[in-house]
Design a protein around this motif. Structure first.
Motif, short mmCIF file in Angstrom:
data_model
loop_
_atom_site.label_atom_id
_atom_site.label_comp_id
_atom_site.label_asym_id
_atom_site.label_seq_id
_atom_site.Cartn_x
_atom_site.Cartn_y
_atom_site.Cartn_z
N CYS A 142 0.49 -1.12 0.11
CA CYS A 142 0.08 0.05 0.08
C CYS A 142 1.30 1.07 0.09
N SER A 143 0.73 2.48 -0.40
CA SER A 143 1.46 2.96 -0.76
C SER A 143 0.39 4.46 0.00
N SER A 144 -0.55 4.13 0.79
CA SER A 144 -0.87 5.38 1.15
C SER A 144 -2.11 5.20 2.49
N PRO A 145 -2.65 5.64 3.18
CA PRO A 145 -3.52 5.64 4.57
C PRO A 145 -4.69 4.84 4.11
N LEU A 146 -5.11 5.23 3.28
CA LEU A 146 -7.26 4.41 2.24
C LEU A 146 -6.56 3.58 1.89
N GLU A 147 -5.17 3.33 0.88
CA GLU A 147 -5.30 1.83 0.79
C GLU A 147 -4.98 1.28 1.56
N LEU A 148 -4.44 1.40 2.20
CA LEU A 148 -3.99 0.43 3.88
C LEU A 148 -5.33 0.13 4.94
N ARG A 149 -6.50 1.18 4.43
CA ARG A 149 -7.26 0.84 5.12
C ARG A 149 -8.25 0.05 4.66
N TYR A 202 8.26 9.98 1.37
CA TYR A 202 8.00 12.02 1.45
C TYR A 202 6.24 11.63 2.29
N GLU A 203 6.43 10.74 3.55
CA GLU A 203 5.49 10.02 4.39
C GLU A 203 4.90 11.81 4.85
N SER A 204 4.13 12.00 5.46
CA SER A 204 3.16 12.94 6.88
C SER A 204 3.41 12.10 7.82
N PRO A 205 3.08 12.70 9.07
CA PRO A 205 3.91 12.00 10.57
C PRO A 205 1.99 11.85 10.19
N GLU A 206 0.80 12.09 9.71
CA GLU A 206 0.00 11.55 10.14
C GLU A 206 -0.43 10.53 9.17
N ASP A 207 0.51 9.47 7.83
CA ASP A 207 0.64 8.76 7.38
C ASP A 207 1.83 7.48 8.19
N PHE A 208 2.69 8.29 9.17
CA PHE A 208 3.43 7.03 9.20
C PHE A 208 2.36 6.32 10.35
N ARG A 243 -1.02 6.43 10.99
CA ARG A 243 -1.48 5.12 10.13
C ARG A 243 -1.06 3.48 9.50
N ALA A 244 0.39 4.08 8.79
CA ALA A 244 0.61 2.84 8.31
C ALA A 244 1.59 1.74 10.29
N VAL A 245 1.66 2.27 11.00
CA VAL A 245 2.19 1.99 12.19
C VAL A 245 1.17 0.93 12.99
N GLU A 246 0.06 1.45 12.40
CA GLU A 246 -1.36 1.55 13.91
C GLU A 246 -2.15 -0.18 12.77
N SER A 247 -1.72 0.44 11.66
CA SER A 247 -2.62 -0.62 10.42
C SER A 247 -1.85 -2.02 10.90
N HIS A 290 16.69 8.49 7.70
CA HIS A 290 16.12 9.27 8.53
C HIS A 290 14.81 9.08 8.59
N ARG A 291 13.48 8.87 8.53
CA ARG A 291 12.61 8.91 8.91
C ARG A 291 12.75 8.14 10.23
N ILE A 292 13.66 7.33 10.84
CA ILE A 292 13.60 6.51 11.36
C ILE A 292 13.36 8.10 12.83
N THR A 293 14.21 8.60 12.24
CA THR A 293 14.54 9.83 13.75
C THR A 293 13.39 10.41 14.31
N ASP A 294 12.03 10.41 12.76
CA ASP A 294 11.45 11.42 12.95
C ASP A 294 10.48 9.98 13.62
N LEU A 295 9.83 8.82 12.91
CA LEU A 295 9.25 7.75 13.53
C LEU A 295 9.88 7.77 15.26
N LYS A 296 10.56 7.49 15.86
CA LYS A 296 11.26 7.93 16.95
C LYS A 296 10.88 8.76 17.99
N GLU A 297 10.89 9.68 17.30
CA GLU A 297 10.62 10.92 18.46
C GLU A 297 9.33 11.49 18.34
#
Ligand code: LLP
Length: 429
Positions: free
Chosen positions: A85-92, A110-116, A118-122, A132-139
């Motif tokens: 999947c490549s977007s929150p709605l595709e995941l849903r 180029y995920e937004s915080p909301e994208d991340f 929803r992806a992790v929750e799914s 570098h997004r590892i740091t964003d996800l950790k934060e």
């Protein structure tokens, strides 16, 4: 990748799943996307049987962006494969269709915080486009236990320039020279389980290519992460399995492709210290393209500096010809294929949209086409409806799914009211 379900009778009338396309066009009007569930199953079963021949275990994840209709997703899900999947709605949608989320992925960029979030929750495997997004996800406090990285292996190929997704001009993934740094960063941040991924291009018909990129990813692994003591759960070589759109193109030889890919696995794995990763693939086009035809009617024929056959399915219905100059074979229902060297028999197929790019590449010969003739546009099951729009305020078409002898409307044609429904303080009169 033979098309089994589209057939022509002695009078040159076409059917799919033995259901007359002319009758469907009369009943549901045009433009109309028609898909065969049976063809989708055959495509998937073919890929599964080839992989089973050469690999003890494998993961296929349908790139749902190719065709996201929930009823199509249900057919694909029933074959037992996962989803990419490549977007929150595709995941849903994938989750609702019942895809196994632990054997599915989210490959964004180029995920937004909301994208991340929803992806992790799914619960899918997160495939990161930039380490570098590892740091964003950790934060954000949502760094998952499992991560895979989308590596740009420095090479790419594709049916057109715009669908090459690896190499120096691709916006995807990160340079393979940073692979070691990426996994080290993840380990330090607390990630426990790993995969590796690349997706270097779409619509590839050369069997050698898949072995070539597989060797490349093994070379990258050997030279950058082999001594880190991590196990890779999968090596995902992406999608990209092509289908022939022209008569001249040869179908991709899946058996040869994956025989060679398996040899690359067998040659490399014993010398590496990365566990026993499964091969993973995320094809979109190969699973659904030839399952669909787009039915369209000729609206007007004009003789200008060239001859034009105008049809009611333009770039708002099928964008590929305008966007990539993509070739789709067309048939005139009830007419013999017509080959003529007379320029007066050559026509450019165009839609009704007010853009000069709303044309099909390569003029075709037709035998005195006229308004009302039914045209079939082949290989419209992938990247067809999903890329459609309301440009020029045209409504989006209906979609029909044929399954055996049953037919089902899986999306009704949009209404003009639908197009305006999100405009506040306004009612269409
Ligand atoms: N995985 C990822 C991360 C992708 O971005 C894509 C497609 C796929 C898998 C599936 O690729 P396939 O197996 O279908 O080649 N709109 C274009 C195709 C763009 C493909 C973009 N990514 C077209 O109409 O030809």
């Amino acid at each position: 990748n033979e098309v089994f379900m589209l057939k022509k009778n002695d009078s040159n009338y076409y059917s799919m799943n033995d259901i007359s396309l002319a009758e469907l066009a009369d009943k549901y009007q045009t433009p109309l996307y028609v898909y065969s569930a049976d063809q989708i199953r055959k495509n998937i079963q073919h890929l599964q049987s080839v992989l089973a021949k050469y690999f003890d275990s494998y993961r296929i994840q349908y790139a749902v962006k190719a065709n996201t209709n929930p009823h199509v997703l249900k057919i694909v899900k029933e074959t037992g494969i996962g989803a990419d999947c490549s977007s929150p709605l595709e995941l849903r949608l994938a989750k609702q269709a019942g895809f196994p989320m632990d054997r599915s992925t989210y490959t964004g960029n180029y995920e937004s915080p909301e994208d991340f979030k929803r992806a992790v929750e799914s619960g899918v495997n997160l495939n990161l486009d930039d380490y570098h997004r590892i740091t964003d996800l950790k934060e954000m406090g949502i760094l998952p236990e499992f991560v895979s990285f989308r590596i740009n292996p420095g090479i790419g190929r594709g049916g057109f320039e715009q669908i090459v997704t690896g190499g120096a001009d691709a916006k995807f993934g990160f340079p393979y020279e940073e692979t070691r740094k990426a996994y080290q960063t993840a380990i330090e941040a607390g990630v426990k389980r790993f995969g590796i991924h690349m997706m270097t291009g779409s619509n590839i018909l050369e069997p050698f290519y898949f072995a070539e990129i597989t060797q490349k990813i093994f070379t990258i692994i050997e030279n950058s992460i082999n001594d880190l003591g991590i196990e890779l759960e999968f090596i995902n070589i992406g999608g990209g399995l092509g289908v022939p759109y022209t008569k001249e193109e040869e179908a991709l030889d899946l058996d040869q492709s994956f025989k060679m890919v398996s040899e690359v696995f067998k040659k490399n794995l014993p010398n590496l210290n990365i566990g026993n990763p499964e091969i993973a693939l995320e094809p979109g086009r190969y699973l659904v393209a030839n399952s669909g035809v787009l039915l369209s009617k000729v609206t007007h024929v004009k003789r200008s500096y060239r001859n034009y056959v105008g049809i009611d399915a333009g770039m708002s219905t099928l964008l590929r010809p305008a966007m990539y100059k993509a070739f789709h074979d067309v048939k005139m229902d009830g007419q013999e294929d017509f080959l003529s060297n007379e320029p007066s028999d050559h026509y450019r197929i165009c839609g009704q949209i007010c853009e000069n790019s709303d044309i099909h590449p390569l003029d075709r010969s037709f035998n005195q086409p006229k308004a009302g003739d039914l045209m079939l546009i082949e290989n419209a099951g992938a990247y067809g409806f999903t890329m459609s729009s309301n440009y020029n305020n045209r409504v989006r078409p209906a979609e029909i799914l044929l399954d055996g002898s049953s037919e089902k409307v899986i999306r009704v044609r949009e209404t003009e009211e639908d197009v305006l429904k999100n405009v506040p303080d306004f009612e269409l009169k």
